[in-house]
Scaffold this motif. Structure first.
Motif: not given
Length: 226
Positions: A173-185
């Protein structure tokens, strides 16, 4: 006359239909159903592939028998058991069996030559629902709905990119979150942080919640028909 030495090779266990089917199941458990062939199964058993045809006519018959073995692992409703309790226990047992043999998920409803365990299973489920007051049409609805949920959940559980432990799931879960632009989702982030990453999270617990909703709905509908 030659004497048998202490290190003499033990006689090979003779082939049987049961042994061939269980070897096929073990092969699929370890390597996946797409890797299974009569040649590879023969190699796993230490025999020529042609020897297998004395016990199964072809690969389709092999798959039919393997699926029937999976059905034999699913707990059948007891005669006279409360339908709701029986359907819950059967659903949990089926999910566990499919967890042990995920290759079977896509095969359970596709075989056109069902074996005796498969037929006993279907007959017992239908019989329990009928004895519980379900009319024929409602029985069909209930059987279809429950199987769709069980197989669908088992498939999702088998294919979700989650770890086997709470720690491994958190890492994914942390690895997937790290790939998401901050604040976009923001909603997905909230869901992950406030739910998935919480101590004790186990996706498998969702099964009981969904099953309760289905059983509640079926109970309400069958009461309305009586």
């Amino acid at each position: 006359m030659a004497l048998r030495t202490e290190g003499a090779r033990k006689p090979r266990e003779p082939l049987s239909r049961e042994r061939v089917l269980r070897a096929g199941m073990a092969f699929a458990d370890a390597s996946g159903i797409s890797s299974l062939s009569m040649r590879k199964l023969g190699e796993a058993l230490g025999v020529e592939a042609m020897s297998l045809y004395n016990h199964v006519a072809n690969k389709d018959e092999l798959l039919d028998g393997m699926v029937d073995l999976v059905f034999s692992e699913i707990e059948l409703p007891d005669v006279g058991a409360d339908w709701r309790t029986a359907m819950r226990e059967r659903a949990e047992s089926a999910r566990q069996a499919l967890g042990r043999h995920p290759w079977a998920i896509n095969l359970m409803s596709t075989r056109t030559s069902p074996g005796p365990a498969t037929l006993r299973h279907h007959d017992a489920v239908i019989g329990n629902l009928r004895a519980g007051g379900f009319p024929i049409t409602m029985t069909a609805h209930a059987f279809s709905l429950l199987d769709s949920y069980i197989y669908g959940f088992a498939l999702q559980e088998a294919t979700l990119p989650m770890g086997e432990t709470e720690e491994e799931t958190a890492e994914v879960a942390k690895m997937m979150m790290a790939q998401m632009p901050r604040g976009e989702y923001p909603h997905l982030t909230e869901f992950t942080v406030e739910h998935v990453l919480q101590s004790g999270y186990d996706y498998g617990e969702e099964f009981a919640f969904g099953l309760d909703l289905i059983l509640d709905g079926l109970e309400m509908r069958v009461r309305a028909t009586t």
